[in-house]
Scaffold this motif. Structure first.
Motif, PDB file in Angstrom:
ATOM      1  N   LEU A  55      35.888  42.760  44.104  1.00 43.75           N
ATOM      2  CA  LEU A  55      37.117  42.371  44.558  1.00 43.75           C
ATOM      3  C   LEU A  55      38.141  43.001  44.179  1.00 43.75           C
ATOM      4  CD1 LEU A  55      34.694  39.675  44.333  1.00 43.75           C
ATOM      5  CD2 LEU A  55      36.856  38.153  44.181  1.00 43.75           C
ATOM      6  N   ASP A  56      39.170  42.676  44.839  1.00 42.85           N
ATOM      7  CA  ASP A  56      40.732  43.206  44.542  1.00 42.85           C
ATOM      8  C   ASP A  56      41.062  42.413  43.283  1.00 42.85           C
ATOM      9  OD1 ASP A  56      41.719  41.275  45.816  1.00 42.85           O
ATOM     10  OD2 ASP A  56      42.604  42.211  47.294  1.00 42.85           O
ATOM     11  N   SER A  57      42.155  42.900  42.710  1.00 45.06           N
ATOM     12  CA  SER A  57      42.609  42.234  41.528  1.00 45.06           C
ATOM     13  C   SER A  57      43.301  40.853  41.670  1.00 45.06           C
ATOM     14  CB  SER A  57      43.760  43.050  40.905  1.00 45.06           C
ATOM     15  OG  SER A  57      44.927  43.345  41.489  1.00 45.06           O
ATOM     16  N   SER A  58      43.683  40.504  42.956  1.00 44.54           N
ATOM     17  CA  SER A  58      44.160  39.349  43.434  1.00 44.54           C
ATOM     18  C   SER A  58      43.076  38.314  43.710  1.00 44.54           C
ATOM     19  CB  SER A  58      45.066  39.440  44.756  1.00 44.54           C
ATOM     20  OG  SER A  58      44.186  39.461  45.863  1.00 44.54           O
ATOM     21  N   GLY A  59      42.097  38.689  44.006  1.00 47.62           N
ATOM     22  CA  GLY A  59      40.591  37.742  44.204  1.00 47.62           C
ATOM     23  C   GLY A  59      40.761  37.511  45.736  1.00 47.62           C
ATOM     24  N   GLY A 103      36.183  53.492  38.701  1.00 45.88           N
ATOM     25  CA  GLY A 103      36.981  52.751  37.969  1.00 45.88           C
ATOM     26  C   GLY A 103      36.859  51.167  38.094  1.00 45.88           C
ATOM     27  N   LEU A 104      35.778  50.922  38.389  1.00 49.47           N
ATOM     28  CA  LEU A 104      35.483  49.358  38.599  1.00 49.47           C
ATOM     29  C   LEU A 104      35.531  48.722  37.186  1.00 49.47           C
ATOM     30  CD1 LEU A 104      32.752  49.130  41.384  1.00 49.47           C
ATOM     31  CD2 LEU A 104      35.104  48.383  41.734  1.00 49.47           C
ATOM     32  N   ARG A 105      36.056  47.550  37.224  1.00 47.71           N
ATOM     33  CA  ARG A 105      35.913  46.739  35.939  1.00 47.71           C
ATOM     34  C   ARG A 105      35.011  45.716  35.902  1.00 47.71           C
ATOM     35  NH1 ARG A 105      39.398  42.715  33.793  1.00 47.71           N
ATOM     36  NH2 ARG A 105      40.803  43.468  35.547  1.00 47.71           N
ATOM     37  N   LEU A 106      33.921  45.509  35.530  1.00 47.44           N
ATOM     38  CA  LEU A 106      32.940  44.710  35.610  1.00 47.44           C
ATOM     39  C   LEU A 106      33.202  43.241  34.439  1.00 47.44           C
ATOM     40  CD1 LEU A 106      30.430  43.818  37.208  1.00 47.44           C
ATOM     41  CD2 LEU A 106      29.146  44.410  34.925  1.00 47.44           C
ATOM     42  N   LEU A 107      33.347  42.080  35.154  1.00 52.69           N
ATOM     43  CA  LEU A 107      33.628  40.856  34.068  1.00 52.69           C
ATOM     44  C   LEU A 107      32.283  40.822  33.485  1.00 52.69           C
ATOM     45  CD1 LEU A 107      35.447  38.187  36.324  1.00 52.69           C
ATOM     46  CD2 LEU A 107      36.188  39.898  34.825  1.00 52.69           C
ATOM     47  N   PRO A 108      32.324  40.489  32.042  1.00 55.57           N
ATOM     48  CA  PRO A 108      31.252  40.717  31.085  1.00 55.57           C
ATOM     49  C   PRO A 108      30.095  39.696  31.151  1.00 55.57           C
ATOM     50  CG  PRO A 108      33.150  39.735  29.827  1.00 55.57           C
ATOM     51  CD  PRO A 108      33.521  40.043  31.371  1.00 55.57           C
ATOM     52  N   VAL A 109      30.232  38.544  31.896  1.00 55.17           N
ATOM     53  CA  VAL A 109      29.017  37.704  31.702  1.00 55.17           C
ATOM     54  C   VAL A 109      28.676  37.562  33.371  1.00 55.17           C
ATOM     55  CG1 VAL A 109      29.190  36.806  29.760  1.00 55.17           C
ATOM     56  CG2 VAL A 109      30.388  35.670  31.932  1.00 55.17           C
ATOM     57  N   PRO A 110      27.525  37.224  33.734  1.00 52.92           N
ATOM     58  CA  PRO A 110      27.102  36.917  35.260  1.00 52.92           C
ATOM     59  C   PRO A 110      28.087  35.815  35.586  1.00 52.92           C
ATOM     60  CG  PRO A 110      25.141  37.095  33.870  1.00 52.92           C
ATOM     61  CD  PRO A 110      26.222  37.110  32.842  1.00 52.92           C
ATOM     62  N   VAL A 111      28.210  35.714  36.960  1.00 52.44           N
ATOM     63  CA  VAL A 111      28.756  34.500  37.663  1.00 52.44           C
ATOM     64  C   VAL A 111      27.862  33.614  38.455  1.00 52.44           C
ATOM     65  CG1 VAL A 111      31.175  35.833  37.798  1.00 52.44           C
ATOM     66  CG2 VAL A 111      29.418  35.816  39.933  1.00 52.44           C
ATOM     67  N   VAL A 129      20.786  38.950  39.203  1.00 46.70           N
ATOM     68  CA  VAL A 129      21.823  38.610  38.180  1.00 46.70           C
ATOM     69  C   VAL A 129      22.901  38.957  38.811  1.00 46.70           C
ATOM     70  CG1 VAL A 129      22.509  38.624  35.948  1.00 46.70           C
ATOM     71  CG2 VAL A 129      20.102  38.692  36.297  1.00 46.70           C
ATOM     72  N   GLN A 130      24.088  38.292  39.107  1.00 45.88           N
ATOM     73  CA  GLN A 130      25.064  38.644  39.804  1.00 45.88           C
ATOM     74  C   GLN A 130      26.196  38.547  39.242  1.00 45.88           C
ATOM     75  OE1 GLN A 130      24.530  35.735  43.094  1.00 45.88           O
ATOM     76  NE2 GLN A 130      23.603  37.374  44.219  1.00 45.88           N
ATOM     77  N   TYR A 131      27.203  39.568  39.190  1.00 46.27           N
ATOM     78  CA  TYR A 131      28.322  39.787  38.433  1.00 46.27           C
ATOM     79  C   TYR A 131      29.655  39.838  39.443  1.00 46.27           C
ATOM     80  CZ  TYR A 131      25.654  40.845  34.377  1.00 46.27           C
ATOM     81  OH  TYR A 131      25.015  40.924  33.193  1.00 46.27           O
ATOM     82  N   ALA A 132      30.848  39.873  38.704  1.00 46.99           N
ATOM     83  CA  ALA A 132      32.105  40.119  39.714  1.00 46.99           C
ATOM     84  C   ALA A 132      32.708  41.414  38.929  1.00 46.99           C
ATOM     85  CB  ALA A 132      32.975  38.955  39.351  1.00 46.99           C
ATOM     86  N   ALA A 133      33.185  42.296  39.759  1.00 48.02           N
ATOM     87  CA  ALA A 133      33.711  43.433  39.441  1.00 48.02           C
ATOM     88  C   ALA A 133      35.144  43.460  40.331  1.00 48.02           C
ATOM     89  CB  ALA A 133      33.003  44.609  39.904  1.00 48.02           C
ATOM     90  N   ILE A 134      36.137  44.193  39.410  1.00 50.22           N
ATOM     91  CA  ILE A 134      37.554  44.070  39.985  1.00 50.22           C
ATOM     92  C   ILE A 134      37.757  45.659  40.257  1.00 50.22           C
ATOM     93  CG2 ILE A 134      39.833  43.826  39.625  1.00 50.22           C
ATOM     94  CD1 ILE A 134      38.965  41.525  37.139  1.00 50.22           C
ATOM     95  N   ALA A 135      38.323  45.867  41.551  1.00 48.54           N
ATOM     96  CA  ALA A 135      38.680  47.363  41.978  1.00 48.54           C
ATOM     97  C   ALA A 135      40.007  47.581  41.393  1.00 48.54           C
ATOM     98  CB  ALA A 135      38.380  47.579  43.461  1.00 48.54           C
ATOM     99  N   VAL A 178      37.157  35.884  38.692  1.00 50.19           N
ATOM    100  CA  VAL A 178      38.267  36.798  38.583  1.00 50.19           C
ATOM    101  C   VAL A 178      39.586  36.219  38.757  1.00 50.19           C
ATOM    102  CG1 VAL A 178      39.364  38.892  40.163  1.00 50.19           C
ATOM    103  CG2 VAL A 178      36.962  38.798  39.883  1.00 50.19           C
ATOM    104  N   ARG A 179      39.607  35.456  39.504  1.00 48.98           N
ATOM    105  CA  ARG A 179      41.160  34.536  39.324  1.00 48.98           C
ATOM    106  C   ARG A 179      41.254  34.141  37.923  1.00 48.98           C
ATOM    107  NH1 ARG A 179      41.446  31.957  45.538  1.00 48.98           N
ATOM    108  NH2 ARG A 179      41.941  33.981  46.569  1.00 48.98           N
ATOM    109  N   ALA A 180      40.311  33.535  37.444  1.00 56.06           N
ATOM    110  CA  ALA A 180      40.428  32.809  36.021  1.00 56.06           C
ATOM    111  C   ALA A 180      40.759  34.207  35.030  1.00 56.06           C
ATOM    112  CB  ALA A 180      39.321  32.255  35.548  1.00 56.06           C
ATOM    113  N   ALA A 181      40.008  35.211  35.118  1.00 58.47           N
ATOM    114  CA  ALA A 181      40.087  36.382  34.218  1.00 58.47           C
ATOM    115  C   ALA A 181      41.672  37.166  34.345  1.00 58.47           C
ATOM    116  CB  ALA A 181      39.004  37.376  34.463  1.00 58.47           C
ATOM    117  N   GLU A 182      42.046  37.227  35.599  1.00 59.21           N
ATOM    118  CA  GLU A 182      43.354  37.836  35.992  1.00 59.21           C
ATOM    119  C   GLU A 182      44.567  36.958  35.721  1.00 59.21           C
ATOM    120  OE1 GLU A 182      43.406  41.210  36.731  1.00 59.21           O
ATOM    121  OE2 GLU A 182      41.817  40.910  35.771  1.00 59.21           O
ATOM    122  N   GLY A 183      44.203  35.447  35.684  1.00 60.64           N
ATOM    123  CA  GLY A 183      45.258  34.410  35.617  1.00 60.64           C
ATOM    124  C   GLY A 183      46.037  34.042  36.844  1.00 60.64           C
TER     125      GLY A 183
END
Length: 185
Positions: A55-59, A103-111, A129-135, A178-183
Motif C-alpha cells: 500500500l501507499d503510506s495513506s493506505g 525500499g518497501l517497509r513491512l509491518l512486523p506482524v501478519p495481518v 501468511v499475509q503481511y502489509a507493506a508500505i511503499a 497501515v492506517r493504524a501504523a501510520e496514524g
C-alpha cells in the motif's frame, strides 16, 4: 533461528482477529508440527507461503499483479526460499521482486492468514501468511514480464476484476493495519 522455528514463533505469538483466523492459525501450527518440510514445495499436503499487500503510506492505493498462471489480480507473494531468514523476510523479498519497488517497509506482524488450493506438485495447498507493506512516497511499480502479465496501483475501494475474496480480504486487513501504523484515518 531456522525458518521453520521463525514460522512457528510468529504464528504462536500472533493474535488472530476473529475465530476463523484463529482456527487457521492453529491449523498452521499443527501443520508445522507435523511436517519438517512445511515451508517447502516438497511438502505435498501443503506448504506455508508468504505474501504482502503493498500500500501507499495513506493506505488508499495498493499494488496488484495480474497473475500469469491464474489470470487474477492478486497481492504479491509466493514460496519461501532457502535464503529467507523469516516469514517476514520472505514476504518482503517477494513483494520487492514482484513490484520492482525498492525500499518497501513491512509491518512486523501478519495481518491475516489464507489457505487456498494450488496446482503445485499436482495439487496442494498454500497456507499463506499475509503481511502489509508500505511503499515509499512516489513509488511506481516496475513490471517484470517473467513474474506477471500486468502490475499497477489500484484504489483500495475499487479493486480490479477478476480478483478473489482472499485478495479483497487481505487488502482490507492491510488498509486497517497501515492506517493504524501510520496514524491515518
Amino acid at each position: 533461528m531456522s525458518l521453520h522455528a521463525d514460522a512457528r514463533a510468529v504464528l504462536a505469538s500472533w493474535t488472530a482477529p476473529d475465530p476463523a483466523q484463529e482456527q487457521l492459525r492453529r491449523a498452521y501450527l499443527d501443520h508445522l508440527d507435523r511436517y519438517p518440510d512445511a515451508l517447502w514445495r516438497s511438502c505435498r499436503p501443503g506448504h506455508l507461503t508468504a505474501s504482502a499487500a503493498v500500500l501507499d503510506s495513506s493506505g488508499r492505493r495498493t499494488v496488484l499483479t495480474l497473475h500469469r498462471k491464474i489470470g487474477l489480480w492478486l497481492q504479491l507473494g509466493g514460496h519461501c526460499e532457502p535464503g529467507d531468514s523469516s516469514l517476514a523476510a520472505a514476504a518482503l523479498r517477494e513483494a520487492t521482486e514482484e513490484s520492482g519497488i525498492p525500499g518497501l517497509r513491512l509491518l512486523p506482524v501478519p495481518v491475516r492468514l489464507d489457505r487456498h488450493a494450488v496446482p503445485c506438485g499436482g495439487g496442494s495447498w498454500h497456507l499463506d501468511v499475509q503481511y502489509a507493506a508500505i511503499a515509499p512516497a512516489g513509488a511506481e511499480p516496475v513490471l517484470d514480464a517473467a513474474e506477471s502479465d500486468a502490475l499497477a496501483w489500484f484504489d483500495v475501494t475499487a479493486l480490479p476484476e477478476p480478483s478473489d475474496d482472499a485478495c479483497r480480504a487481505l487488502v482490507a486487513a492491510a488498509v486497517r493495519a497501515v492506517r493504524a501504523a501510520e496514524g491515518v484515518r
